[in-house]
Design an enzyme around this catalytic site. Sequence first.
Site, PDB file in Angstrom:
ATOM      1  N   ASP A 184       3.969  19.630  -6.951  1.00 17.60           N
ATOM      2  CA  ASP A 184       4.365  20.941  -6.432  1.00 17.60           C
ATOM      3  C   ASP A 184       4.942  21.755  -7.577  1.00 17.60           C
ATOM      4  OD1 ASP A 184       3.722  20.148  -3.964  1.00 17.60           O
ATOM      5  OD2 ASP A 184       5.771  19.985  -3.208  1.00 17.60           O
ATOM      6  N   ASP A 186       7.766  22.993  -7.692  1.00 15.78           N
ATOM      7  CA  ASP A 186       9.168  22.637  -7.946  1.00 15.78           C
ATOM      8  C   ASP A 186       9.316  21.211  -8.481  1.00 15.78           C
ATOM      9  OD1 ASP A 186       8.577  21.127  -5.783  1.00 15.78           O
ATOM     10  OD2 ASP A 186      10.231  21.823  -4.529  1.00 15.78           O
ATOM     11  N   ASN A 207       9.651  15.387   4.889  1.00 18.25           N
ATOM     12  CA  ASN A 207      10.338  16.675   4.894  1.00 18.25           C
ATOM     13  C   ASN A 207      10.102  17.339   3.547  1.00 18.25           C
ATOM     14  OD1 ASN A 207      12.031  18.864   4.831  1.00 18.25           O
ATOM     15  ND2 ASN A 207      13.765  17.797   5.763  1.00 18.25           N
ATOM     16  N   ASP A 227      15.583  10.622   8.711  1.00 18.33           N
ATOM     17  CA  ASP A 227      14.831   9.574   8.030  1.00 18.33           C
ATOM     18  C   ASP A 227      14.691   9.934   6.549  1.00 18.33           C
ATOM     19  OD1 ASP A 227      13.202   7.480   7.407  1.00 18.33           O
ATOM     20  OD2 ASP A 227      11.446   8.233   8.487  1.00 18.33           O
ATOM     21  N   ILE A 233      12.047   4.877  10.290  1.00 16.27           N
ATOM     22  CA  ILE A 233      13.150   4.147  10.917  1.00 16.27           C
ATOM     23  C   ILE A 233      14.439   4.945  10.707  1.00 16.27           C
ATOM     24  CG2 ILE A 233      14.466   1.989  10.895  1.00 16.27           C
ATOM     25  CD1 ILE A 233      11.937   0.697   9.591  1.00 16.27           C
ATOM     26  N   SER A 263     -10.640   5.119 -12.376  1.00 16.65           N
ATOM     27  CA  SER A 263     -11.437   5.543 -11.234  1.00 16.65           C
ATOM     28  C   SER A 263     -11.688   4.400 -10.265  1.00 16.65           C
ATOM     29  CB  SER A 263     -12.766   6.106 -11.716  1.00 16.65           C
ATOM     30  OG  SER A 263     -13.382   5.189 -12.602  1.00 16.65           O
TER      31      SER A 263
HETATM   32  C1  LIG Z   1      -6.126   5.293  -6.126  1.00 16.07           C
HETATM   33  O1  LIG Z   1      -6.725   6.360  -5.527  1.00 16.07           O
HETATM   34  C2  LIG Z   1      -8.061   6.532  -5.889  1.00 16.07           C
HETATM   35  C3  LIG Z   1      -8.541   7.775  -5.311  1.00 16.07           C
HETATM   36  O2  LIG Z   1      -9.294   7.517  -4.198  1.00 16.07           O
HETATM   37  C4  LIG Z   1      -8.882   5.334  -5.386  1.00 16.07           C
HETATM   38  O3  LIG Z   1     -10.225   5.493  -5.685  1.00 16.07           O
HETATM   39  C5  LIG Z   1      -8.363   4.102  -6.037  1.00 16.07           C
HETATM   40  O4  LIG Z   1      -9.025   2.992  -5.516  1.00 16.07           O
HETATM   41  C6  LIG Z   1      -6.861   4.011  -5.835  1.00 16.07           C
HETATM   42  N1  LIG Z   1      -6.408   3.054  -6.746  1.00 16.07           N
HETATM   43  C7  LIG Z   1      -6.070   1.887  -6.350  1.00 16.07           C
HETATM   44  C8  LIG Z   1      -5.698   0.927  -7.425  1.00 16.07           C
HETATM   45  O5  LIG Z   1      -6.034   1.622  -5.188  1.00 16.07           O
END
Ligand SMILES: *[C@@H]1O[C@H](CO)[C@@H](O)[C@H](O)[C@H]1NC(C)=O
Length: 575
Positions: A184, A186, A207, A227, A233, A263
Amino acid sequence: MKSSPQILLAASLLFLFSRPISSSPAPRNPTGPLLSDGHSCVGCVLIVSIVEQLAQVHNSTTWKEMEQLCSYLPEKLFLKSICYFTAEMFGPDIIKLLSSKMNADVVCHALHFCKQKAGQPLCHLYKPPQEGLNRALNRARKIVRHSPTLTSPGSMMGICSIPALAKICQKIEYALSTTLPFEDADGDKFSVFPTLRGFYWRGRDCNDRNRNIYPGRRPENWDVQQDSNCNGIWGVDPKDGIPYEKKFCEGSEAKGLIVLGDSAAAHFHIPPEWLIAEHMSAKTFSNLPKALSNELDWPELSGTTGFLNSTSGLPDHSIYLRLRQRNRCNHRDYQNISKNGASSKNLLKFMGSLSRNRLLDHPAIVIYTMLGNDVCNGYIDSVSKMTTPQDMRAHVMETLTFLNSRLPPGSYVVLYGLADGRFLWDHLHDQYHPLGQLNRDVTYEQLYAFLSCVQVNPCRGWMSSNETLRTLTSERAKQLSNVLETIAASEKFANVSLLYLDYPFKEMSEEWQRRGGETWQLIEPADGFHPSEVASQLAAQFFWEKILQRWPQVLGKENPFNDQIERLFGDQGGH
Ligand SMILES: *[C@@H]1O[C@H](CO)[C@@H](O)[C@H](O)[C@H]1NC(C)=O
Ligand SMILES: *[C@@H]1O[C@H](CO)[C@@H](O)[C@H](O)[C@H]1NC(C)=O
Ligand SMILES: *[C@@H]1O[C@H](CO)[C@@H](O)[C@H](O)[C@H]1NC(C)=O
Ligand SMILES: *[C@@H]1O[C@H](CO)[C@@H](O)[C@H](O)[C@H]1NC(C)=O
Ligand SMILES: *[C@@H]1O[C@H](CO)[C@@H](O)[C@H](O)[C@H]1NC(C)=O
């Protein structure tokens, strides 16, 4: 002028297909074109192939099928309009060429989406036509030479300056650039939005207006009033006046999961349905706008931080869901700091978006998982561009020093070894790619060679017919894994403990076969490179089992109040 033909091509939705890969093979000039010539070429060949195959399966004309393809696209992000615009611009030439029996390779060369670089061969995905590529191309050039339509991709320049399209250009630019995790204005890093690096990536903020309220923090005043840590909780038990957070979570060893990954960790995925003409319909692309704003990653389905039921139908849960199941006080405490193309080196640039307060938050389990980008690149001299063991050591020590200064004491860092990517070639090279299934004419061997030729192969070392090169790549990967293992065994940090795990591909493959599957299903079909959702789920299973067996203290205790929490708080506000 900022727009380049490549950006414009990117803007034509179709060419989004042109990035089935995650790591940028060549260093990208930040102000330069988003997509290389290679990407335009791959995109063009894919699209022309799909149109051709649609015409084949529907026994219909190219023109009709181009319109059909556009009609399948969602209105969102102007995708449909851009498709019609593109079809109008290039359609007439494509039709002329296809009706003269030119294949997609020749069409895309004739229309200048594919360029032959000086001293380079003519790149092609399909087997060359009988008359030879050069002769076919000469014929094709004659056919389009006197064409009244604009045939150069450059003529699309300016599409992004049309006000209605400027937004979509920006959006697509965002989706395609390797962006930093969402923040964001901020600096508050948790969000109520799912995509654009929102809660699909990190636990949903309960929030968004209060910076002191976010997943993972130790509760403020036992969450009597509100929360504060978003785990659903809060409040006071009217029977005995004890706050629920205290009753159920005090001493429960609550902790969060943070993934620093590439990736694969973010679950990069191009749905193969997008490429298969036979079953294409308007439903096929309904998930496209969302996928684009998520950088074509699907973290919500990943094996580490995923929280949705898998689309693969496997019952297995992500590591985050297992951690939540073990102790419901951990609800929503996950962060996926993963990025397409991440490696030990460029992680140093984006790990700052990790959000953990040393004093206020629960400890974390950090999974460091860079499966391949340290050895994967698209350079012709691939080996010389790979990370060296010395550099690896320096990068990882820098990362760990940073984590030690950021993480609450009692945190763990699990270093995951690199994959041995030889399985890609071994299991795929003679299989048909989704694009080649209809006519049995595109194997992964052809795809890999094509991607190398146009210089967008995400991993020349492993996605190659050269066995010597594949072996060299694996040797380097092994050396880099050894660096990680040595660091975990010998280095000590005050606030974090280190562990090492091998990437368990062999075990995953055996387990999958035991369940009746085939090893190639562990690889993403569209790109022939990334781990599939199944692989991601299996990796999570092995991760969990190994940690539980060898270092159960990492995961914390099983919370005896889980059932009571569920009874009182239901799904704890969901995800
Ligand atoms: C993190 O988020 C990405 C985006 O979808 C996902 O492809 C990836 O599997 C996630 N990483 C892990 C280690 O879960
Ligand atoms: C395909 O369409 C043509 C012309 O409309 C028709 O002659 C032919 O029989 C059709 N072929 C099939 C397999 O339906
Ligand atoms: C996920 O699957 C479980 C069991 O198969 C089911 O009870 C639950 O409703 C599913 N959740 C979602 C969000 O679909
Ligand atoms: C470890 O954490 C403590 C506070 O929890 C901090 O004072 C210390 O500087 C940290 N150690 C290092 C080496 O950063
Ligand atoms: C295969 O790769 C090795 C290592 O990069 C290289 O020396 C060799 O020339 C390559 N062989 C062929 C046929 O390209």
